[in-house]
Design a protein around this motif. Structure first.
Motif, PDB file in Angstrom:
ATOM      1  N   GLY B 146       0.857  -1.163   0.000  1.00 44.20           N
ATOM      2  CA  GLY B 146       0.000   0.000   0.000  1.00 44.20           C
ATOM      3  C   GLY B 146       0.896   1.216   0.000  1.00 44.20           C
ATOM      4  N   GLY B 147       0.317   2.375  -0.287  1.00 45.64           N
ATOM      5  CA  GLY B 147       1.133   3.588  -0.267  1.00 45.64           C
ATOM      6  C   GLY B 147       0.278   4.818  -0.061  1.00 45.64           C
ATOM      7  N   VAL B 148       0.881   5.838   0.562  1.00 49.88           N
ATOM      8  CA  VAL B 148       0.223   7.129   0.674  1.00 49.88           C
ATOM      9  C   VAL B 148       1.215   8.219   0.307  1.00 49.88           C
ATOM     10  CG1 VAL B 148      -1.408   6.405   2.475  1.00 49.88           C
ATOM     11  CG2 VAL B 148       0.756   7.458   3.141  1.00 49.88           C
ATOM     12  N   ALA B 149       0.701   9.309  -0.229  1.00 49.82           N
ATOM     13  CA  ALA B 149       1.506  10.514  -0.428  1.00 49.82           C
ATOM     14  C   ALA B 149       1.096  11.493   0.659  1.00 49.82           C
ATOM     15  CB  ALA B 149       1.251  11.111  -1.804  1.00 49.82           C
ATOM     16  N   ILE B 150       2.087  12.056   1.355  1.00 50.69           N
ATOM     17  CA  ILE B 150       1.822  13.072   2.377  1.00 50.69           C
ATOM     18  C   ILE B 150       2.518  14.332   1.899  1.00 50.69           C
ATOM     19  CG2 ILE B 150       1.997  13.667   4.823  1.00 50.69           C
ATOM     20  CD1 ILE B 150       2.385  10.627   5.353  1.00 50.69           C
ATOM     21  N   GLN B 151       1.723  15.376   1.626  1.00 49.10           N
ATOM     22  CA  GLN B 151       2.237  16.524   0.904  1.00 49.10           C
ATOM     23  C   GLN B 151       1.793  17.824   1.574  1.00 49.10           C
ATOM     24  OE1 GLN B 151       3.762  16.133  -2.642  1.00 49.10           O
ATOM     25  NE2 GLN B 151       4.247  14.256  -1.535  1.00 49.10           N
ATOM     26  N   GLY B 152       2.700  18.758   1.649  1.00 48.58           N
ATOM     27  CA  GLY B 152       2.353  20.068   2.204  1.00 48.58           C
ATOM     28  C   GLY B 152       3.458  20.592   3.095  1.00 48.58           C
ATOM     29  N   PRO B 153       3.432  21.910   3.365  1.00 47.98           N
ATOM     30  CA  PRO B 153       4.525  22.521   4.130  1.00 47.98           C
ATOM     31  C   PRO B 153       4.703  21.953   5.547  1.00 47.98           C
ATOM     32  CG  PRO B 153       2.749  24.115   3.684  1.00 47.98           C
ATOM     33  CD  PRO B 153       2.471  22.914   2.866  1.00 47.98           C
ATOM     34  N   HIS B 154       3.685  21.319   6.129  1.00 46.31           N
ATOM     35  CA  HIS B 154       3.818  20.781   7.488  1.00 46.31           C
ATOM     36  C   HIS B 154       4.288  19.330   7.515  1.00 46.31           C
ATOM     37  CE1 HIS B 154       2.291  24.472   8.782  1.00 46.31           C
ATOM     38  NE2 HIS B 154       1.019  24.164   8.998  1.00 46.31           N
ATOM     39  N   ILE B 187      10.167   5.453   3.026  1.00 43.81           N
ATOM     40  CA  ILE B 187       9.794   6.863   2.850  1.00 43.81           C
ATOM     41  C   ILE B 187      10.632   7.466   1.735  1.00 43.81           C
ATOM     42  CG2 ILE B 187       9.583   9.108   3.980  1.00 43.81           C
ATOM     43  CD1 ILE B 187       9.802   7.597   6.689  1.00 43.81           C
ATOM     44  N   ALA B 188       9.968   7.984   0.712  1.00 41.89           N
ATOM     45  CA  ALA B 188      10.668   8.644  -0.396  1.00 41.89           C
ATOM     46  C   ALA B 188      10.270  10.110  -0.401  1.00 41.89           C
ATOM     47  CB  ALA B 188      10.295   7.996  -1.719  1.00 41.89           C
ATOM     48  N   GLU B 199       6.333  10.178  -0.359  1.00 32.16           N
ATOM     49  CA  GLU B 199       5.488   9.044  -0.677  1.00 32.16           C
ATOM     50  C   GLU B 199       5.982   7.898   0.194  1.00 32.16           C
ATOM     51  OE1 GLU B 199       5.405   8.635  -4.983  1.00 32.16           O
ATOM     52  OE2 GLU B 199       4.152  10.452  -5.151  1.00 32.16           O
ATOM     53  N   VAL B 200       5.053   7.262   0.878  1.00 33.76           N
ATOM     54  CA  VAL B 200       5.397   6.231   1.845  1.00 33.76           C
ATOM     55  C   VAL B 200       4.778   4.913   1.410  1.00 33.76           C
ATOM     56  CG1 VAL B 200       5.335   5.564   4.283  1.00 33.76           C
ATOM     57  CG2 VAL B 200       5.339   7.986   3.660  1.00 33.76           C
ATOM     58  N   PHE B 201       5.579   3.858   1.393  1.00 40.62           N
ATOM     59  CA  PHE B 201       5.081   2.534   1.023  1.00 40.62           C
ATOM     60  C   PHE B 201       5.207   1.595   2.206  1.00 40.62           C
ATOM     61  CE2 PHE B 201       6.739   4.690  -2.727  1.00 40.62           C
ATOM     62  CZ  PHE B 201       5.577   4.744  -3.490  1.00 40.62           C
ATOM     63  N   PHE B 202       4.231   0.680   2.324  1.00 42.52           N
ATOM     64  CA  PHE B 202       4.185  -0.243   3.459  1.00 42.52           C
ATOM     65  C   PHE B 202       3.467  -1.493   3.008  1.00 42.52           C
ATOM     66  CE2 PHE B 202       1.478   3.554   3.791  1.00 42.52           C
ATOM     67  CZ  PHE B 202       0.289   3.021   3.347  1.00 42.52           C
ATOM     68  N   GLN B 203       3.526  -2.530   3.841  1.00 42.45           N
ATOM     69  CA  GLN B 203       2.807  -3.756   3.497  1.00 42.45           C
ATOM     70  C   GLN B 203       1.305  -3.474   3.500  1.00 42.45           C
ATOM     71  OE1 GLN B 203       4.797  -6.462   6.405  1.00 42.45           O
ATOM     72  NE2 GLN B 203       5.030  -7.694   4.552  1.00 42.45           N
TER      73      GLN B 203
END
Lengths: 125, 366
Positions: B146-154, B187-188, B199-203
């Motif tokens: 699975g993966g999520v993108a976490i984006q923004g100045p914080h 974590i990329a 962008e974070v990937f995990f099982q």
């Protein structure tokens, strides 16, 4: 989802408020929720004639442009110019300040052929 | 397509629980928005947002010749990658047309991770398998992650809250492995929004736990769950191309203005001859960014582009920019008319509206 009892509805998610010989038209709460943030409304011209179920206006969200249809046959007598500056009124007050246009109906009886609130609630599930 | 045919990411239940509006996206059913596209867009520009990118494909190449083989498959230069770094690159067909745009990371001296578009993952895998070299292996691991993108100045503050104040994020285009509450995450430092982000990937089995932890820790930073709608407006403001709209097998990276990610000093890669010629003698068309000059309907894909009464191209992406509050887009136009400042007209429902070619990106951080 809000579906006021005193309005008539179409399968294409417009609402109609009968005002004597006139019909005030907008899109339903369900429709605005499906469209998401409205960013542009192409209003019809006052004096334009409309066939029932004929395309008459366009509502655009960030994602897509959607046609709006005239619920009944008639002539456009008023349009909501406030939508040009603030198209989001359709999202915030779809049955009130978010109205789109008023038609002078050729035959006001035509409204009776539209769905009532109960039938529209059934349509949107 | 029936609902049953739509693939669900491991975060599907979380999206439904948050009241997301779900739409088909290729083979997948994905959230287009939760609270509203404009609000989600602003959260990323001002605070931080989290996107489900589990639908993206992960291909893993290994073997003593994996690097040299990938260098013949992809346009950018793998030899420039140290372990733990990545680069944007293209997979081309023999005509130089774009099969996919992707990020390749060197995760070991003989191991590479390719993060590819969801809609192209199977096609990429089949193409690469067909051209597989000796002493190289390729696995499609898309289902495992699975993966999520976490984006923004914080984003940095959020990661300090997640991992501890003494843990640094990787540098831009770097990838690191970390452990968090027994979860193993990669974590990329990359993204598709123009903001700082990862962008974070995990099982796949950890997807819901990680997602909810991010939302919980991000709450006081103003985090919002963000859908494909905001992802599209954010990337278009930056003029990042979308495969299937701005990129396709009919266009090459030179036409798309992305020659920076093509290394023609490499002796050999699929599509090289066509690209070398395109670079030398120019291309018929060019992908440009434009802005509408007046209030009016936003531009959309496939609208015709006109100049001085003649059609010169077609819009590939268009929207109302939430940051600029004006219509923006990208279009392929005749190269002779692709200069910044060129006046255009966009045909919308039979009417022409003035627009002007702008320098990329359309949105610049103030």
């Amino acid at each position: 989802m809000n579906v006021p009892d005193d309005l008539h509805y179409t399968e294409s998610h417009e609402w109609v408020r009968q005002e004597g010989e006139n019909a005030r038209v907008g899109i339903t709460d369900h429709a605005q929720a499906e469209l998401t943030d409205v960013v542009f409304v192409e209003l019809p011209k006052v004096g334009a004639t409309a066939e029932a179920r004929g395309q008459i206006a366009v509502v655009e969200s960030v994602k897509a442009a959607s046609d709006i249809y005239a619920p009944v046959k008639g002539t456009v007598v008023e349009v909501n110019n406030a939508l040009e500056g603030n198209p989001a009124l359709i999202n915030t007050d779809p049955f009130g300040e978010g109205w789109i246009f008023v038609l002078k109906m050729d035959s006001p009886d035509e409204v009776k052929q539209l769905k009532d609130a109960a039938a529209y609630r059934a349509l949107i599930g | 397509m029936s609902d049953a045919a739509q693939k669900r990411t491991p975060l599907y239940d979380e999206h439904v629980r948050l009241g997301a509006k779900m739409i088909p996206f290729g083979d997948w059913i994905m959230p287009v928005q939760y609270s509203g596209i404009i609000g989600e867009h602003q959260a990323v520009r001002k605070n931080v947002g989290v996107f489900d990118i589990s639908h993206m494909g992960q291909l893993v190449a290994t073997g003593s010749a994996a690097g040299s083989w990938l260098n013949e498959m992809l346009t950018n230069n793998i030899d420039k990658l140290e372990v733990g770094t990545g680069q944007y690159t293209f997979l081309l067909n023999e005509q130089g047309g774009i099969i996919d745009d992707l990020i390749v990371y060197r995760t070991g001296s003989e191991e590479f991770l390719l993060v590819v578009n969801a809609s192209r993952a199977d096609e990429d895998f089949a193409w690469l398998k067909k051209h597989l070299g000796e002493n190289a292996e390729l696995e499609n691991r898309s289902e495992d992650y699975g993966g999520v993108a976490i984006q923004g100045p914080h984003v940095v503050d959020l990661f300090h809250a997640l991992l501890g104040a003494n843990v640094d994020l990787p540098e831009r285009n770097h990838i690191v492995d970390r452990n968090l509450d027994r979860m193993h995450i990669s974590i990329a430092r990359t993204g598709y929004t123009g903001e700082d982000g990862v962008e974070v990937f995990f099982q796949a089995k950890d997807a819901a736990a990680f997602w909810n932890l991010v939302l919980e820790k991000g709450q006081e930073l103003g985090i919002k769950a963000c859908g494909l709608g905001a992802r599209d407006t954010l990337r278009l403001e930056m003029c990042y191309p979308l495969n299937g709209s701005d990129l396709s097998p009919e266009h090459n990276p030179i036409e798309a203005g992305l020659g920076f990610f093509v290394d023609l000093t490499k002796p050999k890669f699929i599509g090289r001859e066509v690209l070398a010629k395109a670079k030398e003698s120019g291309t018929a068309n060019r992908l440009v960014a434009f802005r509408m000059k007046s209030k009016g309907p936003p531009p959309r894909p496939h609208y015709a582009v006109w100049r001085e009464g003649a059609p010169i191209g077609e819009v590939t992406s268009g929207t109302l920019s939430p940051s600029l509050n004006e219509g923006i887009g990208m279009a392929y136009v005749a190269s002779a008319q692709a200069k910044t400042g060129t006046e255009l007209e966009i045909e919308i429902r039979g009417q022409k509206f003035p627009a002007v070619i702008e320098k990329k990106p359309l949105y610049k951080k103030s």
